[in-house]
Design an enzyme around this catalytic site. Structure first.
Site: not given
Ligand code: GLU
Length: 598
Positions: A409, A451, A475-476, A496-497
């Site tokens: 991201t 996700d 999502s985060s 950062g997920g």
């Molecule tokens: N797929 C993640 C999300 O939507 C973001 C991925 C990431 O930031 O590593 O929360």
């Protein structure tokens, strides 16, 4: 990501637009794009100096924050292709200075109409796929929302055409940019997956190996794709030739006859269809909104859990009356509030969470109900159970399993001279997405559907984030805009997920509760407590605060070298701007202002 010297930025800037203005990023006006820039007249912060320079050029040529954000985002699609691009999705938050209102665009990827709850269950044995097997497949690809987001943002709020805003990025793709250590490493980390696909290997594994640091990376196919979109409009990606290529890639992954290296899983096709792309729709949900002291915090609503989780945690922190004098206490509450919010987010937040539940989760009453569990002298045992949404007391419900997410991201923050702000987080999920470059088109596909939780994570309670027909995965991502007394104070976001939520929260804690300056708040060592037994922390955080927090009963897991790659802008008095990016994480970011403070 890449720190360019002033002269390089000047040359680049001049190369990007037909008529560079005297005020463009050159000469005495242009310091090198480093992690902090202060000034006025507009600002851009991204992870990459090329993208930041493009955004600044758009601002200098009369574009507004939305124009600059879209041009910078398109450039990140070239220079940060493993994090984001037109094969992915994201969340765009916009503050309109004239209307004094915050709006959002949900450009999240969407699962196929045929997707079922068992999407990630192997029919052969009834077990969920390994994450890597699901990721590097057609199954993980959702209909992308990024290009539609750019179009909608420019049409609703911009002043320039999307076609013109794609041109600087197309030029960067054509001319190329210099490979740095981060770019090379991201390829090296993905070499086995990239090596399976001829289209990906050709672009990112020249001579069978990652490109050398210092070499020039070009992407003429992506330049052509951008120009095709500029000529024909975005329908070419949603129903035309590019759409057909995306669908072919998903349904018949372009596995090389002669792959580079071995991949231990079968590469499964997906079921995304042309109809799924044609039917892709943006959503425009109201932002989440909560109060913290004299601040109003706006964030992204579902399908992101970011806005809800950040708001809930801030509300919990507010109940504790924290001060900058007691750093240990503030961090203790930061970690506890994060864990409690994650428990609730895991239990309750998914694409279809009813508004009344979202409203409850961001309410002060809920924060009090959750905060009453926190013991100022002793850490809670993790994982903590989610709260009971129907109860009013402090009683814990049953224990849920924590869930994790990937880490890729990118994020950007832009402000213009009129006071408009864009906070935009966008992604292709994992670094490298699903590892498939669409042949002839120069961009990677997302693996956003991973996700979803592959199986239920909430024991006997329903899991809000299981796959379903046409559903968007939770999502985060937490693009956040904070107003103070109705005026812009701070805009920030990070990749950062699942750690995005805690990174955004921690920067806010550092800035607002601990009284650090914005650059200090960004640089400070990070820790993330996502309702797991061990806190994930950068080494410097554990060394500095570990002893005091351990004494309170907190447990640290294995160190992690870095959390997040944030960007932010703070709005000071009389139109002053502090643009801020990472000093070192992900190779360091690039912040710039239109008129540097002299
Ligand atoms: N797929 C993640 C999300 O939507 C973001 C991925 C990431 O930031 O590593 O929360």
């Amino acid at each position: 990501m890449r720190i360019l010297p002033a002269t390089a930025v000047a040359t680049l800037s001049a190369a990007l637009l037909v008529a560079p203005s005297p005020a463009s990023a050159g000469g005495s006006h242009a310091p090198a794009l480093g992690p902090t820039a202060t000034g006025y007249g507009g600002a851009v912060s991204t992870v990459d100096p090329t993208a930041t320079a493009v955004g600044l050029d758009v601002l200098r040529h009369g574009g507004n924050a939305v124009d600059a954000a879209v041009a910078a985002a398109a450039t990140l699609g070239v220079t940060e292709p493993f994090s984001a691009g037109i094969g992915g999705g994201g969340f765009f938050v916009y503050y309109d200075a004239r209307k004094r209102s915050v709006s959002t665009i949900d450009g999240r990827e969407t699962g196929p109409a045929t997707m079922r709850e068992t999407h990630f269950i192997d029919p052969a044995d009834g077990q969920p796929y390994e994450f890597a097997e699901a990721r590097v497949s057609g199954l993980s690809v959702g209909a992308p929302g990024t290009l539609a987001t750019w179009q909608a943002a420019t049409r609703k709020w911009g002043t320039k055409s999307l076609a013109s805003l794609l041109q600087p990025a197309a030029r960067v793709a054509d001319r190329g940019f210099t490979v740095d250590a981060t770019f090379r490493q991201q390829i090296a980390d993905n070499a086995a997956a990239f090596g399976q696909f001829g289209s990906t290997a050709e672009l990112y594994l020249p001579n069978g190996a990652p490109p050398a640091v210092g070499s020039t990376q070009r992407n003429p196919d992506l330049a052509d794709t951008y120009r095709l979109i500029a000529r024909q409009g975005i329908d070419v990606l949603y129903e035309g030739a590019v759409a057909r290529d995306i669908v072919r890639t998903v349904q018949h992954p372009p596995v090389a006859d002669d792959p580079i290296g071995a991949w231990q899983y079968p590469i499964r096709p997906g079921t995304l269809t042309l109809d799924d792309l044609k039917r892709y729709e943006l959503r425009f949900p109201a932002p989440t909104r909560s109060k913290f002291r004299d601040l109003t915090v706006y964030g992204m609503s579902t399908p992101s859990s970011g806005g809800v989780a950040v708001s809930e945690a801030l509300n919990i922190l507010e109940t504790a009356g924290l001060s900058r004098q007691d750093v240990t206490r503030a961090l203790h509450y930061y970690l506890e509030a994060s864990a409690l919010s994650f428990a609730d987010r895991n239990r309750y937040v998914g694409a279809y969470t009813p508004q009344r539940i979202l409203d409850k989760l961001v309410s002060d009453a809920w924060a009090r109900q959750r905060a009453c569990q926190i013991n100022p002298r002793a850490a809670l045992t993790k994982p903590v159970p989610p709260g009971d949404i129907n109860a009013t007391g402090c009683t814990p419900a049953t224990v849920g399993k924590p869930v994790e997410q990937g880490k890729s991201t990118t994020n950007l923050t832009v402000a213009d001279r009129w006071g408009n702000i864009v906070e935009y987080t966008f992604t292709i999920e994992q670094t490298g997405g699903n590892a498939m470059v669409v042949p002839g088109r120069g961009f990677l596909l997302n693996n956003e559907l991973t996700d979803f939780n592959f199986t239920g994570t909430q024991g006997t309670a329903p899991d809000p984030n299981l796959p379903g027909p046409g559903k968007r995965p939770r999502s985060s991502m937490s693009p956040t805009i904070v107003l103070q007394d109705g005026k812009p104070f701070l805009a920030l976001g990070s990749p950062g997920g699942a750690t995005i939520i805690t990174t955004v929260l921690q920067i806010l804690v550092n800035r607002v509760i601990l009284g650090m300056s914005l650059p200090e708040a960004m640089a400070a060592p990070r820790a993330s407590q996502r309702n797991t037994a061990g806190i994930q922390a950068e080494p410097a955080f554990r060394t500095t605060y570990g002893p005091a927090l351990t004494a309170l009963g907190h447990t640290f897991g294995a160190d992690t070298p870095e959390l997040g790659a944030a960007t932010a802008i703070e709005f000071t008095r009389h139109g002053g701007l502090i643009a801020s990016a990472e000093p070192t994480r992900r190779g360091g970011g690039a912040a710039g202002v239109v008129h540097p403070r002299r």
